[in-house]
Design a protein around this motif. Structure first.
Motif, mmCIF file in Angstrom:
data_model
loop_
_atom_site.group_PDB
_atom_site.id
_atom_site.type_symbol
_atom_site.label_atom_id
_atom_site.label_comp_id
_atom_site.label_asym_id
_atom_site.label_seq_id
_atom_site.Cartn_x
_atom_site.Cartn_y
_atom_site.Cartn_z
ATOM 1 N N GLY A 545 24.596 4.435 45.535
ATOM 2 C CA GLY A 545 23.901 3.750 44.418
ATOM 3 C C GLY A 545 22.603 3.337 44.909
ATOM 4 N N PHE A 549 19.085 4.658 43.484
ATOM 5 C CA PHE A 549 17.922 3.536 42.847
ATOM 6 C C PHE A 549 16.702 3.835 43.547
ATOM 7 C CE2 PHE A 549 16.100 -0.438 43.811
ATOM 8 C CZ PHE A 549 15.659 -0.852 42.337
ATOM 9 N N GLY A 585 29.322 1.361 37.696
ATOM 10 C CA GLY A 585 28.160 0.750 38.269
ATOM 11 C C GLY A 585 26.971 1.675 38.371
ATOM 12 N N LEU A 586 27.272 2.742 38.856
ATOM 13 C CA LEU A 586 26.215 3.683 38.996
ATOM 14 C C LEU A 586 25.630 4.222 37.826
ATOM 15 C CD1 LEU A 586 24.806 5.012 41.425
ATOM 16 C CD2 LEU A 586 26.575 7.082 40.916
ATOM 17 N N GLU A 588 25.831 2.447 34.981
ATOM 18 C CA GLU A 588 24.794 1.653 34.469
ATOM 19 C C GLU A 588 23.401 1.502 35.138
ATOM 20 O OE1 GLU A 588 25.041 -0.772 32.038
ATOM 21 O OE2 GLU A 588 26.885 0.042 31.386
ATOM 22 N N LEU A 589 23.403 1.713 36.289
ATOM 23 C CA LEU A 589 22.032 1.847 37.123
ATOM 24 C C LEU A 589 21.197 2.771 36.515
ATOM 25 C CD1 LEU A 589 20.451 0.572 39.541
ATOM 26 C CD2 LEU A 589 21.648 2.560 40.811
ATOM 27 N N GLY A 591 20.579 4.158 33.930
ATOM 28 C CA GLY A 591 20.058 3.856 32.482
ATOM 29 C C GLY A 591 20.488 4.980 31.589
#
Lengths: 717, 419
Positions: A545, A549, A585-586, A588-589, A591
């Motif tokens: 993640g 990012f 989660g990933l 979501e990150l 986008g």
């Protein structure tokens, strides 16, 4: 650096320099490796003056639970130039504190330069010296305050010298520069300022040579044991020395210790006491050519020359009158009489008496200013006077402050620079150049001229770079180095980039600091590189993640696409089972914007598709099925969907293709999927095709389902 | 004429051939004495900036707002230390009279980290006196204190190498009575980014960049721990905060927040990733706070000066208190990382009346560019400090909320008293 250091004794050396005797220093390495250790060692420079030593184990004897080697940082102890401030924390405090005055002065300098450009006027006007003085005062206050210990309520009459905190020669040096370069308004009072300076810092000379301060300290230690002070030659010597250097308050205090003041003796020694008191009054009434006096100091101030002249003549007339008075004959105490007469000679400026009362040439120099030539002005005449004093009181070796003072008086900027650099270190010189250049055109030319032997930079810049180097060698001060680097026109930005690149970007706090500095100085390139390094580091260490990012932050599509491929391998294994939640989660990150996600955009759509499929599995829902069908088409249309996912995707959606109620895909959609399937079959023939772990009949069952669906869709249309 | 004004910029530009604002001034929203600037009138200056398309804006602050901000600060003392202060907290009172603070420091010369208790003397000249010190194996990343009801306080600290220490200070002499710890590589791989103690000190949650969320039960002699979640590195967590004995919130990369409930295993109950405008999605949440009386709202601070509140009842609509991409509505007090956010419990009498009507309670923040300020929804922020170096963390005294301590990057501790 200006002035290459050569071994002492060499006639070509600019600065006499004696290197420390070469005794090798031994450092012990602390590593937890078990022997045997092969001598395979790699050494490189780490941050600042520490070495990075890498120890390798032999490859053959590798044991599983033992690391293959170890990296150790070895801190080399450096020697400080100024041994007085050997406390590293205090140095850092000075470094932190000087950032703000320095940056503000640079800011004003830039603004004024721009202003003068607009107005086409001279770059400097009177206002500039005001800013420089402000700057100098701010720096001065950093170097320590003249705080005396709290005055006790009952003053001990036997304490002559006040307990002041140990003065530092760094502060003394700075004040000297301030007197001569920064404080333009009070130039007429330079002699008096020097007198004050000496009274603050005379103690610094004590270590190296005799001084009045030392004499007073010794006398004060004996004072407790002395019954009648006026019989002691040390008492009179202390008084005359203190008077010669102008410490009038101490003189008066000492005179009042005279035995004749004692009540039981007042009657018998009336005349003697009168004489002592007369001298004390004369001393305390001494005219001083200065604006004001700090509280507790004695003398009468005169602002302008004519007033002072009149008062001075009058005062001297009073002294002469006292000297010729008949009362001396009635004075029975011989030692008092002689010594008081001696004091009057000092007040009258008798060269011989002054010379014997003072201990070194600077003190004699001050005595000359006070009693012989109060009007000395102009560096040239001051220098001549200093030379005369050195001849009268020669010293075997000059104290560093004396050398600095001589350099200033000589108007030799190079000597002043060399002294600053040699005695006080890079901090001093980086900050003092601002004072040296203030208002002096020659100094400015000397300092700002670009020199080929310095690689095309000016002396000023080279000193700033050296100081920035010192700052960047420490883990806590490196972040203030950019402020100095950015003030260097030529090499500043380049070195700043190097500094930033050298910081460990994988350490998240350092990375954030790095980005912040880049943001301030518009170094987007550097920060995006740091982010890339951090991203790859996180990725390699399993923090997928964080890796994604930072690569997204750096807008590094190449690496994002590369890691996307790796991620798909991972996805292919785990995503089909129930553990899809981990991916939430990933995703979501990432986008929803494809621009920043690169090839990873696929994941987002895949998640939507999977979610709809899940819903279908939970309970039959027409709506969900249609959504899943749309998602499937979107995925298959999208160029970022990797080819090897096509078959698993279609295989997963067999249920959709064989939907009971009605065909979910229309003719064109089905045709698209069939085309993709055909493409896949062709691709399978290529040698580099990677088989996915699906049942062997997967392809044919998908083809069958698609064909059935096509038939149903045609019928429906 | 001296104008006190606020300069806002998103990149430092070249104006008339020289770099403006210079190094220090570039650091933050700052006050300028415009006598020294090219244009004597800041409004002209603003005009000039627009003309050359440099992203600089000049806002003339209303003189009143500034004086108000200054009035709120009664006393400020900056105490230089010889070590870098990684974290500090007020300690709940050990005895009736003494006040203590606990700090985690790092000595760069000896490479030693320690957690120490200082007695805090608030007379005319506030000072700190070292009482006791506990050597920590590595630098502390997070420090929290709590108090079991009517018992001694306890201190929890996490380190950069992954260990967690729970310390019990002795109420008599403020020495460290006992310590229990979890060694490194047990709970987290690598650094623990944040931990939080429950109000009564019975449980502690720790999160890390490795994507693990752990729960540590604090006993007197031993620690019991279990893993709540492991994202296997797919998600990194950077902040955590308890909301109730069974719920807590975490924050991470991409300005994301997660809500967890211990009664529901297998992942976060709710996720927040608001409809951020372009740019704000890329931030990191550095700190979260949840007010005990309003558990449905958590306030978070992170990169680019963003401070926002997340209301669980309206999960996709963040309430932005400060940030760069909020258009006209909110202010932007800082553009650097906001390191810590805490609800400000100190309120003056006038504030009490209109508190209930407000959506978000006042929040204190500290930032990388040296700002310590109180943000109120739909109000001009009150700046308490504007330092030249970063303010890494702060703490508000629970018993005496007018007192604030903060740690400055340049190895010093600031003690503030508000009026």
């Amino acid at each position: 650096m200006p002035g290459i250091l050569t071994p002492s004794g060499d006639s070509s050396s600019i600065i006499p320099y004696s290197p420390e005797p070469n005794t090798p220093t031994l450092y012990t390495l602390h590593h937890d490796l078990k022997p045997p250790i092969t001598p395979r060692i790699s050494i490189s420079w780490s941050r600042g003056n520490s070495l990075r030593v890498t120890l390798f184990r032999p490859l053959t004897t590798s044991i599983d639970d033992e690391p293959g080697g170890k990296v150790v940082d070895l801190k080399l102890s450096g020697e400080d130039v100024d041994t007085e401030i050997n406390d590293a924390a205090r140095w850092r405090r000075i470094a932190y504190g000087s950032v703000s005055p320095f940056a503000h002065l640079q800011n004003k300098k830039n603004a004024m330069a721009a202003l003068s450009e607009l107005r086409h006027s001279a770059p400097y006007d009177g206002e500039w010296s005001k800013y420089v003085l402000e700057y100098s005062k701010e720096i001065n206050s950093l170097l320590g305050s003249k705080k005396t210990s709290l005055p006790s309520l009952i003053e001990d009459p036997k304490t002559v010298l006040k307990n002041v905190e140990e003065p530092s020669s760094l502060k003394a040096g700075w004040e000297l520069l301030e007197i001569f370069y920064a404080n333009k308004q009070s130039h007429p009072w330079i002699p008096e300022q020097l007198v004050d300076w000496l009274s603050d810092y005379d103690a610094l000379f004590s270590g190296q040579m005799p001084s009045v301060h030392l004499r007073l300290v010794e006398f004060q230690a004996d004072l407790i044991n002395i019954q009648a002070v006026e019989n002691e030659p040390a008492y009179w010597q202390a008084i005359s020395s203190a008077l010669a250097v102008g410490w009038l308050d101490i003189v008066v205090k000492l005179l009042r210790l005279h035995g004749s003041y004692q009540l039981n003796q007042l009657g018998t020694r009336e005349t003697e006491n009168g004489l002592v008191e007369a001298v004390a009054v004369l001393v305390s009434k001494m005219p001083r050519m200065r604006a004001n006096l700090p509280s507790g100091k004695l003398g009468e101030c005169y602002n302008n020359k004519s007033d002072f002249m009149r008062a001075w003549e009058k005062w001297r007339a009073q002294i002469t009158k006292l000297d010729c008075s008949a009362f001396w004959l009635q004075c029975s105490h011989n030692q008092t009489k002689e010594s008081l007469k001696n004091l009057l000679q000092i007040l009258l400026g008798n060269t011989g008496t002054l010379s014997s009362a003072t201990c070194n040439w600077v003190e004699l120099y001050m005595a000359h200013f006070l009693y012989i030539r109060p009007f000395t002005s102009g560096l040239e005449s001051m220098y001549v006077l200093a030379q005369k004093c050195i001849q009268l009181k020669p010293a075997s070796s000059l104290h560093k402050l004396m050398r600095l003072m001589l350099g200033i008086l000589e108007e030799n900027t190079e000597v002043v620079l060399a002294e600053c650099s040699r005695s006080f270190g890079p901090w001093m010189i980086a900050h003092a150049t601002e004072l040296l250049t203030a208002g002096s055109v020659e100094a400015e030319i000397l300092l700002k001229e670009e020199r080929d032997n310095l690689g095309g930079i000016s002396i000023e810049e080279s000193h700033r770079l050296v100081y920035a180097q010192v700052l960047s060698s420490h883990a806590l001060t490196w972040q203030i180095a950019p402020i100095y680097l950015i003030s260097c026109v030529k090499h500043g930005v380049g070195l700043l980039e190097i500094l930033l690149y050298k910081q460990p970007a994988y350490h998240s706090q350092v990375l954030l600091k790095n980005i912040e500095i880049c943001r301030m100085y518009d170094l987007d390139n550097v920060s995006s590189n740091a982010m890339k390094i951090a991203g790859v580091h996180h990725w390699k260490h399993g923090r997928k993640g964080a890796g994604v990012f930072w690569l997204q932050q750096a807008r590094d599509e190449i690496r994002l696409n590369r890691i996307a491929q790796k991620l798909f391998d991972f996805v292919g294994k785990s995503i089909s089972d129930e553990s899809f939640e981990q991916w939430e989660g990933l995703i979501e990150l990432l986008g929803s914007e494809s621009r920043t996600a690169g090839g990873l955009e696929f994941l987002h759509k895949y998640r939507d598709f999977k979610r709809s499929l899940q819903q279908i599995r939970d309970g039959v829902l027409n709506d969900a099925a249609r959504k899943a069908g749309d998602a499937l088409i979107l995925l298959m249309k999208n160029p970022s969907t990797p080819q090897r996912f096509w078959l698993p995707l279609l295989f997963d959606s067999l249920k959709l293709l064989n939907w009971q109620e009605r065909p979910l895909l229309n003719v064109s959609q089905t045709n698209l999927l069939l085309n993709k399937l055909q493409e896949l079959s062709v691709a399978r023939l290529r040698p580099d095709f990677v088989e996915v772990g699906l049942p062997p009949q997967a392809l044919s069952s998908v083809r069958l389902a698609l064909a059935t669906n096509l038939g149903r869709a045609i019928l429906e249309e | 004429m001296v104008y006190v004004c606020k300069l806002r910029y998103s990149s430092v530009g070249l104006i008339d051939g020289f770099r403006l604002p210079s190094a220090l001034c570039a650091r933050r929203v700052f006050r300028v004495d415009f006598r020294y600037w090219v244009t004597p009138d800041p409004r002209l200056y603003s005009f000039r900036c627009q003309k050359i398309k440099c992203n600089l804006e000049v806002h003339l602050l209303h003189p009143k707002t500034l004086t108000m901000a200054i009035e709120t600060l009664k006393h400020l003392t900056i105490l230089p230390q010889s070590t870098y202060i990684d974290a500090l907290r007020f300690l709940p009172p050990l005895s009736a009279l003494d006040r203590y603070i606990v700090s985690a420091s790092f000595n760069s010369d000896s490479d030693e980290a320690s957690i120490s208790i200082h007695s805090f003397n608030t007379t005319n000249s506030p000072s700190l006196t070292l009482q006791s010190s506990f050597p920590s194996s590595s630098r502390v990343t997070s420090l929290k204190v709590a108090q079991k009801s009517l018992q001694n306080p306890l201190i929890a600290a996490s380190t950069i190498t992954g260990s967690i220490h729970i310390l019990f200070p002795n109420p008599i002499d403020a020495s460290f009575q006992s310590e229990v710890s979890v060694p490194e590589k047990t709970l987290h791989l690598g650094s623990v980014s944040c931990l939080d103690l429950q109000e009564n000190g019975s449980e502690c949650v720790s999160v890390g960049e490795d994507g693990r969320v752990n729960l540590i039960s604090v006993g007197d002699s031993a620690l019991d721990y279990r893993r709540v979640f492991d994202s296997k590195g797919l998600v990194s967590y950077t902040a955590a905060r308890w909301a109730s004995p069974t719920e807590f919130a975490t924050g991470g990369l991409g300005n994301a927040l997660q809500w967890w409930d211990l009664r529901r295993a297998g992942g976060p109950v709710s996720q927040f990733k608001g409809n951020w405008a372009q740019g704000a999605t890329s931030g990191i949440v550095h700190s979260i706070d949840i007010h005990p009386s309003r558990k449905h709202t958590c306030v978070a601070g992170g990169s680019f000066g963003s401070v926002f509140a997340w209301d669980l009842r309206r999960p996709q609509q963040p309430i932005v208190l400060s940030g760069i991409d909020n258009g006209e509505t909110a202010t932007c007090i800082s553009e650097s990382d906001v390191w810590e956010v805490q609800y400000d419990t100190f309120t003056s009498a006038s504030d009490h009346t209109n508190l209930s009507s407000k959506g978000v309670l006042p929040v204190m923040i500290c930032s990388e560019d040296g700002i310590l300020a109180v943000l109120k929804q739909a109000e001009e922020p009150a700046e308490l400090l504007a330092e030249n170096c970063a303010i890494n963390c702060f703490d508000i005294d629970r018993q005496n909320p007018s007192d604030v301590i903060c740690s400055l990057e340049w190895e010093s501790i600031g003690l503030l008293t508000r009026a």
